[in-house]
Design a protein around this motif. Sequence first.
Motif, PDB file in Angstrom:
ATOM      1  N   VAL A 125       0.858  -1.181   0.000  1.00 37.69           N
ATOM      2  CA  VAL A 125       0.000   0.000   0.000  1.00 37.69           C
ATOM      3  C   VAL A 125       0.895   1.232   0.000  1.00 37.69           C
ATOM      4  O   VAL A 125       2.035   1.181   0.451  1.00 37.69           O
ATOM      5  N   PRO A 126       0.391   2.357  -0.504  1.00 34.56           N
ATOM      6  CA  PRO A 126       1.231   3.559  -0.616  1.00 34.56           C
ATOM      7  C   PRO A 126       1.339   4.319   0.698  1.00 34.56           C
ATOM      8  O   PRO A 126       0.563   4.103   1.637  1.00 34.56           O
ATOM      9  N   GLY A 127       2.304   5.224   0.725  1.00 33.42           N
ATOM     10  CA  GLY A 127       2.415   6.166   1.826  1.00 33.42           C
ATOM     11  C   GLY A 127       2.843   5.538   3.137  1.00 33.42           C
ATOM     12  O   GLY A 127       3.347   4.417   3.177  1.00 33.42           O
ATOM     13  N   PRO A 128       2.606   6.250   4.252  1.00 34.22           N
ATOM     14  CA  PRO A 128       3.059   5.779   5.568  1.00 34.22           C
ATOM     15  C   PRO A 128       2.085   4.771   6.172  1.00 34.22           C
ATOM     16  O   PRO A 128       1.601   4.932   7.304  1.00 34.22           O
ATOM     17  N   PHE A 129       1.779   3.719   5.427  1.00 38.68           N
ATOM     18  CA  PHE A 129       0.808   2.715   5.859  1.00 38.68           C
ATOM     19  C   PHE A 129       1.394   1.325   5.686  1.00 38.68           C
ATOM     20  O   PHE A 129       2.312   1.103   4.895  1.00 38.68           O
ATOM     21  N   ARG A 130       0.826   0.380   6.409  1.00 44.92           N
ATOM     22  CA  ARG A 130       1.102  -1.036   6.223  1.00 44.92           C
ATOM     23  C   ARG A 130      -0.251  -1.746   6.157  1.00 44.92           C
ATOM     24  O   ARG A 130      -1.231  -1.272   6.740  1.00 44.92           O
ATOM     25  N   ALA A 131      -0.298  -2.895   5.471  1.00 47.51           N
ATOM     26  CA  ALA A 131      -1.546  -3.631   5.336  1.00 47.51           C
ATOM     27  C   ALA A 131      -1.258  -5.119   5.244  1.00 47.51           C
ATOM     28  O   ALA A 131      -0.153  -5.537   4.876  1.00 47.51           O
ATOM     29  N   ALA A 132      -2.264  -5.917   5.581  1.00 47.24           N
ATOM     30  CA  ALA A 132      -2.143  -7.375   5.513  1.00 47.24           C
ATOM     31  C   ALA A 132      -3.496  -7.975   5.193  1.00 47.24           C
ATOM     32  O   ALA A 132      -4.542  -7.376   5.469  1.00 47.24           O
ATOM     33  N   VAL A 133      -3.457  -9.183   4.623  1.00 47.80           N
ATOM     34  CA  VAL A 133      -4.658  -9.945   4.294  1.00 47.80           C
ATOM     35  C   VAL A 133      -4.477 -11.357   4.832  1.00 47.80           C
ATOM     36  O   VAL A 133      -3.401 -11.944   4.699  1.00 47.80           O
ATOM     37  N   ALA A 134      -5.529 -11.905   5.434  1.00 48.24           N
ATOM     38  CA  ALA A 134      -5.531 -13.290   5.917  1.00 48.24           C
ATOM     39  C   ALA A 134      -6.710 -14.018   5.303  1.00 48.24           C
ATOM     40  O   ALA A 134      -7.767 -13.426   5.052  1.00 48.24           O
ATOM     41  N   ALA A 135      -6.539 -15.314   5.051  1.00 48.35           N
ATOM     42  CA  ALA A 135      -7.615 -16.147   4.510  1.00 48.35           C
ATOM     43  C   ALA A 135      -7.629 -17.474   5.248  1.00 48.35           C
ATOM     44  O   ALA A 135      -6.582 -18.110   5.422  1.00 48.35           O
ATOM     45  N   VAL A 136      -8.807 -17.881   5.689  1.00 50.50           N
ATOM     46  CA  VAL A 136      -8.958 -19.138   6.409  1.00 50.50           C
ATOM     47  C   VAL A 136      -8.898 -20.287   5.409  1.00 50.50           C
ATOM     48  O   VAL A 136      -9.558 -20.251   4.370  1.00 50.50           O
ATOM     49  N   GLY A 137      -8.116 -21.314   5.713  1.00 54.49           N
ATOM     50  CA  GLY A 137      -7.993 -22.478   4.836  1.00 54.49           C
ATOM     51  C   GLY A 137      -6.555 -22.723   4.427  1.00 54.49           C
ATOM     52  O   GLY A 137      -5.667 -21.886   4.628  1.00 54.49           O
ATOM     53  N   ASP A 138      -6.321 -23.894   3.837  1.00 57.97           N
ATOM     54  CA  ASP A 138      -4.940 -24.278   3.532  1.00 57.97           C
ATOM     55  C   ASP A 138      -4.499 -23.940   2.123  1.00 57.97           C
ATOM     56  O   ASP A 138      -3.320 -24.082   1.792  1.00 57.97           O
ATOM     57  N   ARG A 139      -5.385 -23.478   1.243  1.00 54.39           N
ATOM     58  CA  ARG A 139      -4.967 -23.174  -0.115  1.00 54.39           C
ATOM     59  C   ARG A 139      -4.189 -21.859  -0.150  1.00 54.39           C
ATOM     60  O   ARG A 139      -4.580 -20.880   0.485  1.00 54.39           O
ATOM     61  N   PRO A 140      -3.105 -21.810  -0.924  1.00 53.78           N
ATOM     62  CA  PRO A 140      -2.406 -20.530  -1.109  1.00 53.78           C
ATOM     63  C   PRO A 140      -3.336 -19.531  -1.805  1.00 53.78           C
ATOM     64  O   PRO A 140      -4.304 -19.907  -2.470  1.00 53.78           O
ATOM     65  N   PHE A 141      -3.022 -18.269  -1.651  1.00 54.55           N
ATOM     66  CA  PHE A 141      -3.771 -17.249  -2.389  1.00 54.55           C
ATOM     67  C   PHE A 141      -2.805 -16.208  -2.935  1.00 54.55           C
ATOM     68  O   PHE A 141      -1.706 -16.002  -2.420  1.00 54.55           O
ATOM     69  N   ARG A 142      -3.253 -15.578  -4.007  1.00 51.21           N
ATOM     70  CA  ARG A 142      -2.479 -14.510  -4.644  1.00 51.21           C
ATOM     71  C   ARG A 142      -3.288 -13.227  -4.569  1.00 51.21           C
ATOM     72  O   ARG A 142      -4.494 -13.222  -4.853  1.00 51.21           O
ATOM     73  N   LEU A 143      -2.622 -12.154  -4.162  1.00 49.45           N
ATOM     74  CA  LEU A 143      -3.284 -10.859  -4.099  1.00 49.45           C
ATOM     75  C   LEU A 143      -3.273 -10.191  -5.472  1.00 49.45           C
ATOM     76  O   LEU A 143      -2.233 -10.119  -6.131  1.00 49.45           O
ATOM     77  N   ARG A 144      -4.437  -9.736  -5.870  1.00 48.93           N
ATOM     78  CA  ARG A 144      -4.526  -8.899  -7.065  1.00 48.93           C
ATOM     79  C   ARG A 144      -4.934  -7.508  -6.596  1.00 48.93           C
ATOM     80  O   ARG A 144      -6.002  -7.330  -6.008  1.00 48.93           O
ATOM     81  N   ILE A 145      -4.065  -6.546  -6.838  1.00 46.82           N
ATOM     82  CA  ILE A 145      -4.239  -5.207  -6.280  1.00 46.82           C
ATOM     83  C   ILE A 145      -4.955  -4.304  -7.279  1.00 46.82           C
ATOM     84  O   ILE A 145      -4.583  -4.230  -8.457  1.00 46.82           O
ATOM     85  N   HIS A 146      -5.987  -3.634  -6.792  1.00 42.46           N
ATOM     86  CA  HIS A 146      -6.722  -2.647  -7.585  1.00 42.46           C
ATOM     87  C   HIS A 146      -6.701  -1.310  -6.838  1.00 42.46           C
ATOM     88  O   HIS A 146      -6.674  -1.292  -5.603  1.00 42.46           O
ATOM     89  N   ARG A 147      -6.765  -0.236  -7.573  1.00 41.61           N
ATOM     90  CA  ARG A 147      -6.828   1.100  -6.971  1.00 41.61           C
ATOM     91  C   ARG A 147      -8.145   1.756  -7.366  1.00 41.61           C
ATOM     92  O   ARG A 147      -8.377   2.037  -8.541  1.00 41.61           O
ATOM     93  N   TRP A 148      -8.992   1.966  -6.354  1.00 39.68           N
ATOM     94  CA  TRP A 148     -10.313   2.537  -6.600  1.00 39.68           C
ATOM     95  C   TRP A 148     -10.203   4.030  -6.852  1.00 39.68           C
ATOM     96  O   TRP A 148      -9.409   4.736  -6.223  1.00 39.68           O
ATOM     97  N   ARG A 149     -11.026   4.488  -7.777  1.00 43.48           N
ATOM     98  CA  ARG A 149     -11.186   5.919  -8.025  1.00 43.48           C
ATOM     99  C   ARG A 149     -12.671   6.195  -8.209  1.00 43.48           C
ATOM    100  O   ARG A 149     -13.441   5.294  -8.588  1.00 43.48           O
ATOM    101  N   PRO A 150     -13.119   7.430  -7.992  1.00 46.96           N
ATOM    102  CA  PRO A 150     -14.510   7.775  -8.304  1.00 46.96           C
ATOM    103  C   PRO A 150     -14.800   7.488  -9.778  1.00 46.96           C
ATOM    104  O   PRO A 150     -13.882   7.343 -10.591  1.00 46.96           O
ATOM    105  N   SER A 151     -16.072   7.430 -10.124  1.00 46.96           N
ATOM    106  CA  SER A 151     -16.453   7.002 -11.473  1.00 46.96           C
ATOM    107  C   SER A 151     -15.852   7.889 -12.554  1.00 46.96           C
ATOM    108  O   SER A 151     -15.624   7.433 -13.682  1.00 46.96           O
ATOM    109  N   ALA A 152     -15.553   9.131 -12.237  1.00 45.13           N
ATOM    110  CA  ALA A 152     -14.973  10.022 -13.247  1.00 45.13           C
ATOM    111  C   ALA A 152     -13.540   9.630 -13.578  1.00 45.13           C
ATOM    112  O   ALA A 152     -13.006   9.984 -14.624  1.00 45.13           O
ATOM    113  N   ALA A 153     -12.897   8.866 -12.652  1.00 51.10           N
ATOM    114  CA  ALA A 153     -11.530   8.409 -12.902  1.00 51.10           C
ATOM    115  C   ALA A 153     -11.506   6.901 -12.747  1.00 51.10           C
ATOM    116  O   ALA A 153     -11.757   6.387 -11.677  1.00 51.10           O
TER     117      ALA A 153
END
Length: 243
Positions: free
Chosen positions: A210-238
């Motif tokens: 994540v950008p800037g002075p932040f940290r982030a994490a994601v957890a998922a229950v279960g034994d299967r690996p997962f891959r993060l796909r990152i999207h950046r939200w913008r208002p509908s005009a962008a």
Amino acid sequence: MTVPPPVDRVDLWIIPTDQPDGALAELHPLLDLDERARAAGPDPAPGRRFTVVRGAVRQLVAERLGVAPTELGWRYGRHGKPEPVDGRGPAGGRLGVSWSASGALAVLALAERRQVGADVEEIRDARVASRIAHRYFPGREAELLAAAPTPAARAERFTELWCRREACVKAYGGRLVQGFGLPLAGPAPRVLADAGALGPGPCRIDDAPVPGPFRAAVAAVGDRPFRLRIHRWRPSAAPATTT
């Protein structure tokens, strides 16, 4: 020949919460009555950010479920874990949902047929980090933080571990106190064979960029690996962007 295990996809949306008036005008009508009441608090700045987070979450979850944002409802677990409700009823079995906000940034995690937890935090003050870690973190983690070469490094390490802990708790829909003893230090991704008081393992945890002075994490229950796909939200005009 060994067949590799299937890899799930977790979509992580990064949502900047400081938006212009035009975005607020677009998002506010999507909120339900309770959300509008919360947005109308005495301090307008948190209310604006709340509107952006809840409005963007409604847009994105509703799109995945194929309903209008205003038709989306929420059902909350015992400790506040949100489950989407659409025209067919509770949809948590079809789509795992978790979001988190910290100041100017929010994240939303979505996973098909898998329970997820997401957390984002602005990097904490090093003194506060040390006090909390000494009181609540497992001994090894507290020692790792104390051994950080600088206060800034200590604050970053603490925030990283805090995000992992919150993400695990949110994935299970538990209470934060149930996650304090989890061993979460070390390179990501992490796999917990046992999630302790939160529930049966395994649980997989990964740090999220994540950008800037932040940290982030994601957890998922279960034994299967997962891959993060990152999207950046913008208002509908962008339009949103994906990496």
